[in-house]
Design an enzyme around this catalytic site. Structure first.
Site, PDB file in Angstrom:
ATOM      1  N   GLY A  11      -7.792   0.796  35.883  1.00 25.25           N
ATOM      2  CA  GLY A  11      -7.839   2.184  36.320  1.00 25.25           C
ATOM      3  C   GLY A  11      -7.914   2.308  37.825  1.00 25.25           C
ATOM      4  O   GLY A  11      -8.017   1.315  38.552  1.00 25.25           O
ATOM      5  N   ASP A  12      -7.802   3.525  38.305  1.00 27.15           N
ATOM      6  CA  ASP A  12      -7.858   3.829  39.747  1.00 27.15           C
ATOM      7  C   ASP A  12      -6.715   3.176  40.513  1.00 27.15           C
ATOM      8  O   ASP A  12      -6.832   2.906  41.706  1.00 27.15           O
ATOM      9  CB  ASP A  12      -9.206   3.389  40.357  1.00 27.15           C
ATOM     10  N   HIS A  40      -7.985  11.417  39.053  1.00 26.07           N
ATOM     11  CA  HIS A  40      -6.805  11.226  39.899  1.00 26.07           C
ATOM     12  C   HIS A  40      -6.967  12.077  41.153  1.00 26.07           C
ATOM     13  O   HIS A  40      -7.429  13.210  41.085  1.00 26.07           O
ATOM     14  CB  HIS A  40      -5.519  11.680  39.193  1.00 26.07           C
ATOM     15  N   ASN A 219      -6.926   6.232  32.594  1.00 27.33           N
ATOM     16  CA  ASN A 219      -7.580   4.926  32.571  1.00 27.33           C
ATOM     17  C   ASN A 219      -6.519   3.825  32.739  1.00 27.33           C
ATOM     18  O   ASN A 219      -5.631   3.983  33.546  1.00 27.33           O
ATOM     19  CB  ASN A 219      -8.418   4.764  31.302  1.00 27.33           C
ATOM     20  N   LYS A 299     -19.296   3.153  43.754  1.00 32.34           N
ATOM     21  CA  LYS A 299     -18.475   2.164  44.440  1.00 32.34           C
ATOM     22  C   LYS A 299     -17.684   1.365  43.410  1.00 32.34           C
ATOM     23  O   LYS A 299     -18.216   0.976  42.375  1.00 32.34           O
ATOM     24  CB  LYS A 299     -19.357   1.196  45.246  1.00 32.34           C
ATOM     25  N   LEU A 327      -0.582  -0.701  49.404  1.00 33.91           N
ATOM     26  CA  LEU A 327      -0.205  -1.903  50.149  1.00 33.91           C
ATOM     27  C   LEU A 327      -0.815  -1.892  51.549  1.00 33.91           C
ATOM     28  O   LEU A 327      -1.197  -2.940  52.086  1.00 33.91           O
ATOM     29  CB  LEU A 327       1.321  -2.008  50.234  1.00 33.91           C
TER      30      LEU A 327
END
Length: 422
Positions: A11-12, A40, A219, A299, A327
């Site tokens: 996820g994320d 999101h 997810n 975090k 990136l």
């Protein structure tokens, strides 16, 4: 035809951004599974939008949006999120969103129970978002859940919610929850919800010949109930199968399955994480990447890119193309590591399969290759040829390691326009 966007790691990964980009040409954008535990973030025209239960396609003014049958919906969060979008200028979002009457209702009761269940697990806790998603899906599987469509039948709704409350009281004793207060809140929601609730199948039949349907996964594959790092997973099917099931998609109509992969790896909550870096590299990724959960503010744990994990994800989800995100976060690293194999305690070497046993994953050794960094700024670049040579080599190394599935999109920053299209 249908395009499906899926998370490939934990996820994320940045699914919202590519969904936002693709939704500009989409007629319909759908959420298939999950609830308001997902998060999101989209940056459009310098405005930041946070999405949880609502599909990201709402940012596109011509896109209709659906919360599908496989989801669980926390009604207060649904209206709160719509209100937040209106405050940021998306005043017509409430005219472009619908909810399947077969989706299940996630109550505040479920959130209370979620906390109690985590507390009972002690040191073995899953690390849930605390939003009640697991208990809600448990009620669904046990055939005692409340569906969104049942909100409209006051007598049925109140009887089922009281029964749920009674069952949990028998299990946990007195709860920090007032069932009558929640019932009263839904008296107000009942009429407000009516325009949003639809029968999903005839609704989707209107789009059966449309080639611009977009499905937004929530997810990611390694959080999937069946294929993820069980029990440190969410309670729904987050992969390709969940998208098909939750929306009754005709598999022959699927044109694109886009796997979203972060240029490094992150995870929120408990559970095994082979490439996690509990050192200055992990801290640098966390700080530079602004790795805080959209839903919880926690975090995120950070580590190197894991080809083994992503090969496994590819084998389950059958990606036709990849979106490599963030990136630019690697711009200031002298060297960058990529996991290419695992070595199990018995000496077995794995390159593309993922152990089912979380205890085994915790004990394995990771084999890395080390690639040179590029030490220059890539943020905001939009042309592949403008990337530093070592950045291109990094992209191509990952692409080759994932059976040559093309990396068609590369994220170089948070905004919609910070995107390289190959």
């Amino acid at each position: 035809m249908v395009t499906i966007v899926l998370g490939s790691q934990w996820g994320d990964e940045g699914k919202g951004k590519i969904t936002d980009y693709l939704s500009q040409d989409a007629t319909l954008c759908c959420r298939a599974a999950g609830g308001h535990n997902a998060g999101h973030t989209i940056v459009h025209d310098s405005v930041t939008y946070d999405f949880h239960i609502l599909p990201s396609g709402l940012v596109s003014p011509k896109c209709i949006n659906l919360i599908g049958a496989g989801t669980v919906v926390h009604i207060p969060s649904f209206f709160k999120e719509l209100g937040a979008l209106a405050e940021k200028g998306l005043v017509d979002a409430d005219k472009r969103i619908f909810i399947s009457d077969r989706a299940h209702v996630c109550f505040d009761l479920h959130s209370v129970v979620d906390g109690l269940e985590e507390a009972k697990l002690g040191g073995r806790k899953v690390g849930t978002t605390g939003k009640g998603i697991g208990p809600c899906y448990s009620d669904k599987a046990a055939r005692r859940g409340v569906r969104v469509g049942e909100i409209l039948d006051e007598e049925v709704f109140e009887r089922k919610l009281r029964n749920l409350h009674s069952g949990y009281r028998n299990r946990f004793g007195e709860l920090a929850y007032d069932v009558e207060e929640e019932i009263n809140r839904f008296k107000e929601y009942r009429q407000k919800l009516k325009p949003y609730i639809i029968d999903q199948l005839p609704f989707l039949q209107k789009y059966k010949n449309d080639d611009r349907i977009l499905v937004e996964g929530a997810n990611a594959l390694l959080l999937d109930l069946d294929h993820g790092t069980y029990p440190y997973v969410t309670s729904s099917s987050t992969g390709l199968g969940g998208a098909i099931q939750g929306l009754s998609i005709n598999p022959t109509k699927i044109k694109n399955i886009i796997g979203v992969v972060k240029a490094y790896t992150t995870r929120v909550g408990s559970g095994p994480f082979p490439t996690e870096q509990l050192n200055e590299f992990g801290e640098k990724l966390q700080v530079t990447g602004r790795e805080f959960g959209v839903t919880t503010g926690r975090k995120r744990r950070c580590g190197w890119f894991d080809l083994v994990l992503c090969r496994y994800s590819l084998a389950v989800n059958h990606y036709t193309a990849l979106n490599l995100t963030k990136l630019d976060i690697l711009d200031d690293f002298d060297e960058i590591k990529v996991a290419v194999a695992y070595k199990l305690p018995d000496g077995t070497r794995l390159e593309s399969s993922y152990p089912a046993d979380a205890g085994v994953i915790e004990k394995l050794e990771v084999e890395y290759v080390t690639l040179p960094g590029w030490k220059s700024n890539t943020m905001g670049l939009t042309k592949y040829e403008d990337l530093p040579e070592n950045a291109r080599k990094y992209v191509e190394y990952i692409e080759k390691g994932l059976d040559g599935v093309p990396i068609k999109w590369i994220g170089t920053g948070p905004a919609r326009e910070h995107l390289i299209i190959r």
